[in-house]
Design a protein around this motif. Structure first.
Motif, PDB file in Angstrom:
ATOM      1  N   LEU A  76       0.826  -1.214   0.000  1.00  0.00           N
ATOM      2  CA  LEU A  76       0.000   0.000   0.000  1.00  0.00           C
ATOM      3  C   LEU A  76       0.857   1.259   0.000  1.00  0.00           C
ATOM      4  O   LEU A  76       0.372   2.339  -0.376  1.00  0.00           O
ATOM      5  CB  LEU A  76      -0.919   0.012   1.228  1.00  0.00           C
ATOM      6  N   LEU A  77       2.107   1.142   0.412  1.00  0.00           N
ATOM      7  CA  LEU A  77       2.984   2.308   0.528  1.00  0.00           C
ATOM      8  C   LEU A  77       3.992   2.395  -0.615  1.00  0.00           C
ATOM      9  O   LEU A  77       4.507   3.479  -0.905  1.00  0.00           O
ATOM     10  CB  LEU A  77       3.732   2.266   1.865  1.00  0.00           C
ATOM     11  N   ALA A  78       4.292   1.257  -1.262  1.00  0.00           N
ATOM     12  CA  ALA A  78       5.200   1.231  -2.419  1.00  0.00           C
ATOM     13  C   ALA A  78       4.640   0.249  -3.439  1.00  0.00           C
ATOM     14  O   ALA A  78       5.191  -0.830  -3.653  1.00  0.00           O
ATOM     15  CB  ALA A  78       6.606   0.839  -1.992  1.00  0.00           C
ATOM     16  N   PRO A  79       3.530   0.602  -4.072  1.00  0.00           N
ATOM     17  CA  PRO A  79       2.869  -0.345  -4.993  1.00  0.00           C
ATOM     18  C   PRO A  79       3.689  -0.587  -6.255  1.00  0.00           C
ATOM     19  O   PRO A  79       4.442   0.283  -6.710  1.00  0.00           O
ATOM     20  CB  PRO A  79       1.542   0.353  -5.321  1.00  0.00           C
ATOM     21  N   HIS A  80       3.537  -1.780  -6.799  1.00  0.00           N
ATOM     22  CA  HIS A  80       4.235  -2.147  -8.029  1.00  0.00           C
ATOM     23  C   HIS A  80       3.758  -1.299  -9.207  1.00  0.00           C
ATOM     24  O   HIS A  80       4.552  -0.889 -10.057  1.00  0.00           O
ATOM     25  CB  HIS A  80       4.025  -3.631  -8.328  1.00  0.00           C
ATOM     26  N   LEU A  81       2.452  -1.022  -9.229  1.00  0.00           N
ATOM     27  CA  LEU A  81       1.865  -0.210 -10.298  1.00  0.00           C
ATOM     28  C   LEU A  81       0.926   0.827  -9.690  1.00  0.00           C
ATOM     29  O   LEU A  81       0.332   0.589  -8.636  1.00  0.00           O
ATOM     30  CB  LEU A  81       1.079  -1.070 -11.295  1.00  0.00           C
ATOM     31  N   ALA A  82       0.796   1.966 -10.347  1.00  0.00           N
ATOM     32  CA  ALA A  82      -0.169   2.979  -9.920  1.00  0.00           C
ATOM     33  C   ALA A  82      -1.561   2.562 -10.350  1.00  0.00           C
ATOM     34  O   ALA A  82      -1.748   1.980 -11.427  1.00  0.00           O
ATOM     35  CB  ALA A  82       0.182   4.341 -10.523  1.00  0.00           C
ATOM     36  N   GLY A  83      -2.551   2.851  -9.498  1.00  0.00           N
ATOM     37  CA  GLY A  83      -3.924   2.500  -9.833  1.00  0.00           C
ATOM     38  C   GLY A  83      -4.460   3.308 -10.999  1.00  0.00           C
ATOM     39  O   GLY A  83      -5.222   2.822 -11.825  1.00  0.00           O
ATOM     40  N   ARG A  84      -4.038   4.592 -11.090  1.00  0.00           N
ATOM     41  CA  ARG A  84      -4.473   5.466 -12.169  1.00  0.00           C
ATOM     42  C   ARG A  84      -3.266   6.267 -12.652  1.00  0.00           C
ATOM     43  O   ARG A  84      -2.267   6.383 -11.942  1.00  0.00           O
ATOM     44  CB  ARG A  84      -5.545   6.452 -11.681  1.00  0.00           C
ATOM     45  N   ALA A  85      -3.388   6.818 -13.845  1.00  0.00           N
ATOM     46  CA  ALA A  85      -2.301   7.629 -14.379  1.00  0.00           C
ATOM     47  C   ALA A  85      -1.991   8.804 -13.459  1.00  0.00           C
ATOM     48  O   ALA A  85      -0.838   9.188 -13.278  1.00  0.00           O
ATOM     49  CB  ALA A  85      -2.661   8.123 -15.775  1.00  0.00           C
ATOM     50  N   GLN A  86      -3.041   9.368 -12.843  1.00  0.00           N
ATOM     51  CA  GLN A  86      -2.855  10.518 -11.957  1.00  0.00           C
ATOM     52  C   GLN A  86      -2.059  10.159 -10.713  1.00  0.00           C
ATOM     53  O   GLN A  86      -1.500  11.032 -10.048  1.00  0.00           O
ATOM     54  CB  GLN A  86      -4.221  11.091 -11.539  1.00  0.00           C
ATOM     55  N   ASP A  87      -2.012   8.857 -10.354  1.00  0.00           N
ATOM     56  CA  ASP A  87      -1.328   8.425  -9.124  1.00  0.00           C
ATOM     57  C   ASP A  87       0.139   8.076  -9.355  1.00  0.00           C
ATOM     58  O   ASP A  87       0.846   7.731  -8.407  1.00  0.00           O
ATOM     59  CB  ASP A  87      -2.033   7.193  -8.540  1.00  0.00           C
ATOM     60  N   ALA A  88       0.609   8.157 -10.597  1.00  0.00           N
ATOM     61  CA  ALA A  88       1.953   7.669 -10.920  1.00  0.00           C
ATOM     62  C   ALA A  88       3.029   8.403 -10.138  1.00  0.00           C
ATOM     63  O   ALA A  88       3.983   7.783  -9.646  1.00  0.00           O
ATOM     64  CB  ALA A  88       2.201   7.788 -12.420  1.00  0.00           C
ATOM     65  N   GLU A  89       2.913   9.716 -10.016  1.00  0.00           N
ATOM     66  CA  GLU A  89       3.941  10.485  -9.319  1.00  0.00           C
ATOM     67  C   GLU A  89       3.972  10.141  -7.830  1.00  0.00           C
ATOM     68  O   GLU A  89       5.046  10.019  -7.226  1.00  0.00           O
ATOM     69  CB  GLU A  89       3.704  11.980  -9.511  1.00  0.00           C
ATOM     70  N   THR A  90       2.786   9.965  -7.238  1.00  0.00           N
ATOM     71  CA  THR A  90       2.724   9.581  -5.827  1.00  0.00           C
ATOM     72  C   THR A  90       3.337   8.207  -5.618  1.00  0.00           C
ATOM     73  O   THR A  90       4.067   7.970  -4.655  1.00  0.00           O
ATOM     74  CB  THR A  90       1.268   9.588  -5.335  1.00  0.00           C
ATOM     75  N   ARG A  91       3.044   7.285  -6.526  1.00  0.00           N
ATOM     76  CA  ARG A  91       3.629   5.943  -6.430  1.00  0.00           C
ATOM     77  C   ARG A  91       5.156   6.019  -6.483  1.00  0.00           C
ATOM     78  O   ARG A  91       5.852   5.361  -5.704  1.00  0.00           O
ATOM     79  CB  ARG A  91       3.118   5.057  -7.569  1.00  0.00           C
ATOM     80  N   ARG A  92       5.683   6.827  -7.397  1.00  0.00           N
ATOM     81  CA  ARG A  92       7.145   6.952  -7.504  1.00  0.00           C
ATOM     82  C   ARG A  92       7.744   7.472  -6.203  1.00  0.00           C
ATOM     83  O   ARG A  92       8.821   7.036  -5.776  1.00  0.00           O
ATOM     84  CB  ARG A  92       7.514   7.878  -8.670  1.00  0.00           C
ATOM     85  N   LEU A  93       7.051   8.402  -5.560  1.00  0.00           N
ATOM     86  CA  LEU A  93       7.521   8.928  -4.279  1.00  0.00           C
ATOM     87  C   LEU A  93       7.571   7.819  -3.230  1.00  0.00           C
ATOM     88  O   LEU A  93       8.561   7.671  -2.508  1.00  0.00           O
ATOM     89  CB  LEU A  93       6.591  10.054  -3.810  1.00  0.00           C
ATOM     90  N   GLY A  94       6.495   7.018  -3.147  1.00  0.00           N
ATOM     91  CA  GLY A  94       6.442   5.934  -2.170  1.00  0.00           C
ATOM     92  C   GLY A  94       7.511   4.895  -2.405  1.00  0.00           C
ATOM     93  O   GLY A  94       8.191   4.452  -1.471  1.00  0.00           O
ATOM     94  N   VAL A  95       7.691   4.503  -3.653  1.00  0.00           N
ATOM     95  CA  VAL A  95       8.699   3.496  -3.989  1.00  0.00           C
ATOM     96  C   VAL A  95      10.099   4.019  -3.689  1.00  0.00           C
ATOM     97  O   VAL A  95      10.940   3.320  -3.109  1.00  0.00           O
ATOM     98  CB  VAL A  95       8.577   3.086  -5.470  1.00  0.00           C
ATOM     99  N   ALA A  96      10.359   5.267  -4.060  1.00  0.00           N
ATOM    100  CA  ALA A  96      11.698   5.828  -3.883  1.00  0.00           C
ATOM    101  C   ALA A  96      12.083   5.918  -2.407  1.00  0.00           C
ATOM    102  O   ALA A  96      13.205   5.561  -2.024  1.00  0.00           O
ATOM    103  CB  ALA A  96      11.769   7.213  -4.531  1.00  0.00           C
ATOM    104  N   THR A  97      11.157   6.371  -1.564  1.00  0.00           N
ATOM    105  CA  THR A  97      11.512   6.558  -0.152  1.00  0.00           C
ATOM    106  C   THR A  97      11.651   5.231   0.581  1.00  0.00           C
ATOM    107  O   THR A  97      12.564   5.064   1.396  1.00  0.00           O
ATOM    108  CB  THR A  97      10.468   7.435   0.558  1.00  0.00           C
TER     109      THR A  97
END
Length: 401
Positions: free
Chosen positions: A153-174
């Motif tokens: 839930l904090l570092a998902p493999h894929l973003a649920g929507r295109a709009q969530d991609a940047e947030t996902r990258r933040l979670g994965v990176a940290t």
């Protein structure tokens, strides 16, 4: 006579977490600090209970932080004396600052991220992890055990929507940074997840110790088997494990994949599947009363039924509806404050129309799925539907003027 000096035992920082064919399964906390740990198993496999067992045994060795997306570890936090911080009550910047101060003063924490939407959950967890990593080097000796449940839930493999991609990258990176560079900073990370296919591969690649339980999905079985060095034939063993059974492998556990049964916990796992309970014995009249169905019904229901039509007929019905003009004004007002909701009373004041007229407009909009609203009473609230909220971006206002 020559004195023989005994080599100090390496067991001082090992804690018991289960049993296997040769005796006790122990977790080496020194090697955990160097290699991190992944706990993985499908729903019901016992992964959260396993994480709970490790925390119960290890919290006296290191300051412990529990990152809890589903509010399942509140009683464990009380057991180990951790301070609970609710993500809904503090900003992302505040969580980063709290992480730094907890490290400085060796304060155990329970970070409750429940009741946050998926995007805010990732943003606030990322801020907390960044706070841990920003600790000055003179505090790195204050070792900390960072236990993260539902890591996907904090570092998902894929973003649920295109709009969530940047947030996902933040979670994965940290989270990846926490796992890869946390060792030198005295941070021992444990990540628990239900699905390997849902957790970013960048995170799992940094984890050198594994507790792998029941798996049923082919993609998860394949990835788990790769971690454990199982052949395709041996991989099927992962489909038949009982709850609480895990294959343990890694420098902090066992040299080769070893099947073990995790010991019971002291505190009760509050996220366990509830016992089955049948429905209550109510009459039809009692059920209607308890559901307050009368309050939800509107006198205009037969009139609005034409709005259940599809396509152009639905548009025609909407345009011919007496409430259409006010309904459009209402949608425009809700768009200004999206994704927040507002009350019927505020809409009345904003538009200068009577509340009954606003009720009619909301009924019309609800019938065509343009808004989400409660039933028709003095406390009625409304906001744009999820579909319209997606299309309505870059809104800064939070209340109607």
């Amino acid at each position: 006579m020559e004195t023989i000096m005994e080599t100090p035992s390496h067991n001082a920082n090992r804690v018991p977490i289960g049993r296997h064919y040769a005796g006790t399964l122990e977790l080496d906390l020194d090697r955990l600090l160097a290699g991190r740990l992944l706990i993985q198993g499908t729903s019901g496999a016992g992964k959260s209970a396993t994480l709970r067992r490790i925390i119960e045994e290890a919290f006296e060795f290191m300051t412990t932080v529990i990152v809890d997306p589903e509010a399942e570890f509140g009683n464990l936090a009380a057991h180990i004396g951790a301070t609970t911080i609710k993500g809904t009550e503090i900003t992302a910047e505040g969580l980063g600052a709290a992480a730094l101060r907890a490290r400085e003063h060796r304060i155990p924490l329970h970070i409750d991220l429940s009741d946050l939407d998926p995007e805010q959950r990732i943003i606030k967890a990322a801020a907390f992890f960044a706070g841990l990593m920003s600790t000055p080097s003179d505090l790195w000796s204050n070792t900390m055990l960072v236990c993260i449940d539902e890591g996907h839930l904090l570092a998902p493999h894929l973003a649920g929507r295109a709009q969530d991609a940047e947030t996902r990258r933040l979670g994965v990176a940290t989270l990846t940074d926490l796992c890869s560079r946390g060792r030198k900073r005295g941070l021992a990370t444990i990540v628990a997840t239900q699905r390997l296919a849902k957790l970013s591969a960048s995170v799992t690649s940094e984890l050198l110790n594994f507790l792998v339980g029941l798996n049923v999905f082919d993609r998860d079985v394949k990835r788990a088997a790769d971690f454990l060095g199982f052949s395709a034939k041996d991989a099927d063993k992962l489909r038949t494990l009982a709850p609480g059974e895990f294959y343990a492998m890694g420098p902090a556990l066992e040299a080769s994949a070893t099947l073990a049964k995790i010991d019971p916990t002291i505190t009760r796992h509050t996220g366990a599947t509830p016992q089955l309970v049948g429905s209550a014995d109510h009459s039809a009249e009692e059920a209607e009363s308890l559901l307050a169905l009368d309050a939800m019904r509107t006198l205009a229901q037969p009139e609005k039924s034409r709005l259940t039509l599809k396509g152009t007929r639905a548009l025609d019905a909407f345009l011919l509806d007496p409430a259409a003009t006010l309904a459009i004004t209402t949608v425009q007002a809700l768009a200004k404050i999206s994704p927040n909701a507002t009350t019927c009373t505020d809409l009345s004041a904003h538009t200068g129309r009577e509340r009954e007229d606003i009720h009619d407009a909301l009924d019309t909009l609800s019938a065509i799925g343009a808004i989400e609203t409660t039933h028709r009473d003095d406390t009625r609230i409304a906001r744009l539907s999820a579909r319209l909220r997606q299309k309505n971006a870059n809104v800064d206002l939070v209340a109607l003027a």
